[in-house]
Design a protein around this motif. Structure first.
Motif, PDB file in Angstrom:
ATOM      1  N   THR A   1       0.948  -1.301  -0.054  1.00  0.00           N
ATOM      2  CA  THR A   1       0.097  -0.016  -0.028  1.00  0.00           C
ATOM      3  C   THR A   1       0.850   1.182  -0.044  1.00  0.00           C
ATOM      4  O   THR A   1       1.830   1.346   0.932  1.00  0.00           O
ATOM      5  CB  THR A   1      -0.973   0.133   1.152  1.00  0.00           C
ATOM      6  N   SER A   2       0.407   1.991  -0.745  1.00  0.00           N
ATOM      7  CA  SER A   2       1.270   3.344  -1.055  1.00  0.00           C
ATOM      8  C   SER A   2       0.392   4.528  -1.044  1.00  0.00           C
ATOM      9  O   SER A   2      -0.660   4.472  -2.047  1.00  0.00           O
ATOM     10  CB  SER A   2       2.494   3.544  -2.224  1.00  0.00           C
ATOM     11  N   VAL A   3       0.314   5.728  -0.206  1.00  0.00           N
ATOM     12  CA  VAL A   3      -0.596   6.867  -0.247  1.00  0.00           C
ATOM     13  C   VAL A   3       0.280   7.755  -1.098  1.00  0.00           C
ATOM     14  O   VAL A   3      -0.334   8.770  -1.373  1.00  0.00           O
ATOM     15  CB  VAL A   3      -0.893   7.177   1.253  1.00  0.00           C
ATOM     16  N   ASP A   4       1.486   7.851  -1.319  1.00  0.00           N
ATOM     17  CA  ASP A   4       2.137   8.672  -2.052  1.00  0.00           C
ATOM     18  C   ASP A   4       2.942   8.485  -3.159  1.00  0.00           C
ATOM     19  O   ASP A   4       3.382   9.255  -3.894  1.00  0.00           O
ATOM     20  CB  ASP A   4       3.111   9.696  -0.785  1.00  0.00           C
ATOM     21  N   GLY A   5       2.727   7.342  -3.683  1.00  0.00           N
ATOM     22  CA  GLY A   5       3.461   6.807  -4.906  1.00  0.00           C
ATOM     23  C   GLY A   5       5.198   6.808  -4.603  1.00  0.00           C
ATOM     24  O   GLY A   5       5.641   6.744  -5.634  1.00  0.00           O
ATOM     25  N   ARG A   6       5.437   6.852  -3.209  1.00  0.00           N
ATOM     26  CA  ARG A   6       6.888   6.943  -2.951  1.00  0.00           C
ATOM     27  C   ARG A   6       7.247   5.850  -1.956  1.00  0.00           C
ATOM     28  O   ARG A   6       8.210   5.060  -2.431  1.00  0.00           O
ATOM     29  CB  ARG A   6       7.448   8.233  -2.595  1.00  0.00           C
ATOM     30  N   THR A   7       6.600   5.726  -0.627  1.00  0.00           N
ATOM     31  CA  THR A   7       6.866   4.914   0.124  1.00  0.00           C
ATOM     32  C   THR A   7       5.832   3.866   0.183  1.00  0.00           C
ATOM     33  O   THR A   7       4.786   4.141  -0.037  1.00  0.00           O
ATOM     34  CB  THR A   7       6.953   5.641   1.769  1.00  0.00           C
ATOM     35  N   VAL A   8       5.984   2.814   0.728  1.00  0.00           N
ATOM     36  CA  VAL A   8       5.091   1.591   0.596  1.00  0.00           C
ATOM     37  C   VAL A   8       5.053   0.847   2.080  1.00  0.00           C
ATOM     38  O   VAL A   8       6.170   0.612   2.868  1.00  0.00           O
ATOM     39  CB  VAL A   8       5.694   0.443  -0.277  1.00  0.00           C
ATOM     40  N   ASP A   9       4.041   0.562   2.609  1.00  0.00           N
ATOM     41  CA  ASP A   9       3.847  -0.301   3.610  1.00  0.00           C
ATOM     42  C   ASP A   9       3.547  -1.649   3.243  1.00  0.00           C
ATOM     43  O   ASP A   9       2.727  -1.970   2.163  1.00  0.00           O
ATOM     44  CB  ASP A   9       2.536   0.124   4.633  1.00  0.00           C
ATOM     45  N   LEU A  10       4.075  -2.579   3.706  1.00  0.00           N
ATOM     46  CA  LEU A  10       4.113  -4.116   3.217  1.00  0.00           C
ATOM     47  C   LEU A  10       3.448  -5.023   4.184  1.00  0.00           C
ATOM     48  O   LEU A  10       3.944  -4.799   5.598  1.00  0.00           O
ATOM     49  CB  LEU A  10       5.353  -4.593   3.000  1.00  0.00           C
ATOM     50  N   THR A  11       2.475  -5.815   3.981  1.00  0.00           N
ATOM     51  CA  THR A  11       1.773  -6.718   5.025  1.00  0.00           C
ATOM     52  C   THR A  11       2.074  -7.998   4.398  1.00  0.00           C
ATOM     53  O   THR A  11       1.994  -8.233   3.225  1.00  0.00           O
ATOM     54  CB  THR A  11       0.547  -6.336   5.423  1.00  0.00           C
ATOM     55  N   GLY A  12       2.150  -9.166   5.230  1.00  0.00           N
ATOM     56  CA  GLY A  12       2.126 -10.488   4.847  1.00  0.00           C
ATOM     57  C   GLY A  12       3.568 -10.895   4.499  1.00  0.00           C
ATOM     58  O   GLY A  12       4.452  -9.842   4.416  1.00  0.00           O
ATOM     59  N   GLY A  13       3.677 -12.018   3.888  1.00  0.00           N
ATOM     60  CA  GLY A  13       5.164 -12.442   3.506  1.00  0.00           C
ATOM     61  C   GLY A  13       5.939 -13.073   4.734  1.00  0.00           C
ATOM     62  O   GLY A  13       5.898 -14.120   4.864  1.00  0.00           O
TER      63      GLY A  13
ATOM     64  N   VAL B   1       8.884  -2.311  -6.894  1.00  0.00           N
ATOM     65  CA  VAL B   1       9.133  -1.822  -5.187  1.00  0.00           C
ATOM     66  C   VAL B   1      10.153  -2.724  -4.645  1.00  0.00           C
ATOM     67  O   VAL B   1      10.456  -3.851  -4.788  1.00  0.00           O
ATOM     68  CB  VAL B   1       7.854  -2.090  -4.520  1.00  0.00           C
ATOM     69  N   GLN B   2      10.878  -1.720  -3.827  1.00  0.00           N
ATOM     70  CA  GLN B   2      11.874  -2.605  -3.026  1.00  0.00           C
ATOM     71  C   GLN B   2      11.692  -2.526  -1.596  1.00  0.00           C
ATOM     72  O   GLN B   2      11.333  -1.428  -1.123  1.00  0.00           O
ATOM     73  CB  GLN B   2      13.622  -1.908  -3.355  1.00  0.00           C
ATOM     74  N   ALA B   3      11.667  -3.831  -0.954  1.00  0.00           N
ATOM     75  CA  ALA B   3      11.633  -3.627   0.476  1.00  0.00           C
ATOM     76  C   ALA B   3      12.888  -3.235   1.162  1.00  0.00           C
ATOM     77  O   ALA B   3      13.891  -3.654   0.740  1.00  0.00           O
ATOM     78  CB  ALA B   3      11.290  -5.275   0.797  1.00  0.00           C
ATOM     79  N   VAL B   4      12.700  -2.337   2.000  1.00  0.00           N
ATOM     80  CA  VAL B   4      13.900  -1.981   2.760  1.00  0.00           C
ATOM     81  C   VAL B   4      13.835  -2.379   4.200  1.00  0.00           C
ATOM     82  O   VAL B   4      14.808  -2.204   5.021  1.00  0.00           O
ATOM     83  CB  VAL B   4      13.929  -0.359   2.845  1.00  0.00           C
ATOM     84  N   SER B   5      12.492  -2.993   4.486  1.00  0.00           N
ATOM     85  CA  SER B   5      12.369  -3.610   5.922  1.00  0.00           C
ATOM     86  C   SER B   5      11.581  -4.741   5.446  1.00  0.00           C
ATOM     87  O   SER B   5      10.974  -4.819   4.554  1.00  0.00           O
ATOM     88  CB  SER B   5      12.448  -2.952   6.853  1.00  0.00           C
ATOM     89  N   THR B   6      11.279  -5.553   6.760  1.00  0.00           N
ATOM     90  CA  THR B   6      10.235  -6.426   6.397  1.00  0.00           C
ATOM     91  C   THR B   6       8.830  -5.878   6.391  1.00  0.00           C
ATOM     92  O   THR B   6       7.808  -6.687   6.134  1.00  0.00           O
ATOM     93  CB  THR B   6      10.384  -7.588   7.809  1.00  0.00           C
ATOM     94  N   THR B   7       8.449  -4.555   6.578  1.00  0.00           N
ATOM     95  CA  THR B   7       7.199  -4.150   6.597  1.00  0.00           C
ATOM     96  C   THR B   7       6.973  -2.784   5.757  1.00  0.00           C
ATOM     97  O   THR B   7       6.021  -2.248   5.770  1.00  0.00           O
ATOM     98  CB  THR B   7       6.852  -3.664   8.151  1.00  0.00           C
ATOM     99  N   SER B   8       8.128  -2.232   5.226  1.00  0.00           N
ATOM    100  CA  SER B   8       8.220  -1.161   4.560  1.00  0.00           C
ATOM    101  C   SER B   8       9.131  -1.021   3.353  1.00  0.00           C
ATOM    102  O   SER B   8       9.998  -2.003   2.996  1.00  0.00           O
ATOM    103  CB  SER B   8       8.545   0.047   5.328  1.00  0.00           C
ATOM    104  N   GLY B   9       8.704  -0.370   2.134  1.00  0.00           N
ATOM    105  CA  GLY B   9       9.674  -0.419   1.025  1.00  0.00           C
ATOM    106  C   GLY B   9       9.462   1.066   0.211  1.00  0.00           C
ATOM    107  O   GLY B   9       8.848   1.936   0.896  1.00  0.00           O
ATOM    108  N   VAL B  10      10.311   1.077  -0.836  1.00  0.00           N
ATOM    109  CA  VAL B  10      10.088   2.337  -1.416  1.00  0.00           C
ATOM    110  C   VAL B  10       9.879   2.038  -2.903  1.00  0.00           C
ATOM    111  O   VAL B  10      10.255   0.745  -3.598  1.00  0.00           O
ATOM    112  CB  VAL B  10      11.394   2.971  -1.589  1.00  0.00           C
TER     113      VAL B  10
END
Length: 450
Positions: free
Chosen positions: A11-23, A41-50
């Motif tokens: 999920t991204s609300v700004d088209g830049r940062t991403v919240d990741l769930t599941g996995g 999208v690249q995951a930068v942690s287990t719950t967020s990406g760019v």
């Protein structure tokens, strides 16, 4: 094409940062959100990406709207498309990006920024630096000077048996000069006569105020446009036959051991002259110099000449292996201080003149921080010290913290690459060397009789 994973959602609300769930994904994984031509999208942690963007028509479009959709790991073809779209053209190994390993490529154009390579002993740092240098020799026309304190790159022109024939042929046909004190290397020399006056004074440990008489005598007796034809020995002999000031200056030169140095150029080319007169790669083997001051003086003469020629805007990559010895955080002596000062200036201003640094070290904190802070490319290999890992995370904010934090678990040859030369931060296993490594480890001898 990988099967869509319904347990991973982006999920991204700004088209830049991403919240990741599941996995969950691992930091550094590449994901595709939406259809086959979806958003990368690249995951930068287990719950967020760019958001990296969408590859369309061979270009990376970073103008992405908000989204919420299922995600999956990127396929090999999509990884290749990302690298092609970002101009990554130097294959350096294998990229672990969450799915099947893909070829890892760097952007050769990104080496017009300063680069920092760090890893503890045994991490494969020297081997990896060799891979980078080989790929640059094959894939670019970038000239380079390699300051080599441990003779690790003296065989850079010698290809290994079984090496890729095309790459080996390119390297064999490249003008690579090795300068050192041991055959078959070409003699390593510096030209004292053309060094800036402060550098000459530093070699002689002359202070213009504290040593007024000797300094004034030196300035007037040693003309840069009329270098001594008989070498330092003849110069000292003439001084010792003179008055009190002449004898004092001659004794100074003798007491410093400068008459024993082998690096005075006289009628031979200096390292700087070899590099500036067209050698594609100049390896400066410092290992054979017994006096550390002699090594620092050679390096100082070289960087001073490169800096003096900066307005010609000739590209040059200055590679400094074991950078904590050449550009330490706390310089020792006037020669090394001037060397570090010049490297700090090159780090701050050299980019616009085509002078770029590639620093390699075991300990980031031991290298002068004004140089390290100017590096826009990072290559991080295994590093066990929590303090060193924290230093890297603090200095290189463009490398995701969770990827950096995994450095203690890296195997030999594994690295995180981030910055201007990478399409995005990458977990990489470095590829095979094409040339002979000069500094491989010494094996423990077996028990006698076995």
């Amino acid at each position: 094409m990988p099967t869509q994973r319904t347990d991973l959602h982006a999920t991204s609300v700004d088209g830049r940062t991403v919240d990741l769930t599941g996995g969950p994904p691992a930091p550094g994984d590449l994901l595709v959100v939406g259809a086959e031509d979806g958003v990368l999208v690249q995951a930068v942690s287990t719950t967020s990406g760019v958001v990296l963007g969408r590859v369309t028509g061979g270009h990376l479009d970073q103008d992405v709207a908000a989204f919420a959709a299922a995600a999956r790991v990127a396929a090999r073809e999509e990884v290749a498309a990302l690298q092609a779209a970002t101009g990554a053209d130097l294959d350096v190994g294998a990229w672990d990006c969450g799915g099947a390993d893909a070829t890892a490529a760097l952007r050769s154009s990104g080496f017009n920024r300063h680069t920092f390579l760090c890893g503890q002993s045994g991490s494969g740092k020297t081997y990896a630096l060799g891979v980078l240098l080989e790929r640059l020799l094959i894939g670019t026309g970038l000239p380079m000077v390699i300051l080599d304190p441990n003779a690790d790159f003296v065989h850079l022109a010698t290809t290994r048996p079984g090496a890729d024939p095309e790459g080996a042929a390119t390297i064999s046909g490249t003008d690579i000069r090795v300068l050192g004190s041991r055959p078959p290397a070409q003699p390593l020399r510096m030209r004292f006569a053309t060094m800036p006056r402060p550098a000459q004074a530093a070699v002689l440990r002359l202070d213009p105020l504290r040593d007024r008489s000797e300094y004034n005598l030196f300035v007037n007796s040693f003309r840069q446009d009329r270098p001594m034809p008989s070498g330092v020995g003849g110069y000292v002999t003439n001084l010792l036959a003179g008055g009190d000031d002449e004898r004092a200056l001659g004794q100074r030169v003798q007491n410093l051991g400068l008459t024993e140095w082998e690096v005075w150029a006289l009628d031979q080319p200096s390292a700087a002259e070899v590099a500036l007169e067209g050698a594609r790669a100049t390896v400066v083997d410092l290992a054979g110099l017994s006096d550390p001051r002699e090594a620092s003086a050679v390096c100082l003469d070289l960087v001073e000449r490169l800096w003096a020629a900066r307005h010609e805007r000739r590209p040059m990559l200055v590679v400094i292996d074991e950078a904590h010895n050449v550009c330490p955080a706390e310089p020792e002596g006037e020669v090394q201080q001037l060397l570090v000062d010049r490297l700090v200036q090159i780090a701050a201003e050299g980019r616009k003149y085509g002078l770029w640094l590639l620093l390699s070290t075991q300990r980031p904190s031991k290298v002068h921080q004004q140089v390290v802070s100017q590096c826009d490319n990072l290559m991080l290999m295994r590093m066990n010290s929590p303090g060193d890992v924290a230093d890297v995370a603090g200095l290189f904010g463009y490398a995701p913290a969770d990827m950096v934090a995994r450095a203690p678990s890296f195997r030999q040859g594994e690295a995180v690459l981030a910055g201007r030369f990478a399409p995005c931060p990458m977990r990489v296993r470095m590829g095979e060397r094409l040339t002979v490594e000069g500094g491989s480890d010494v094996a423990v001898p077996p028990r006698a009789g076995t």
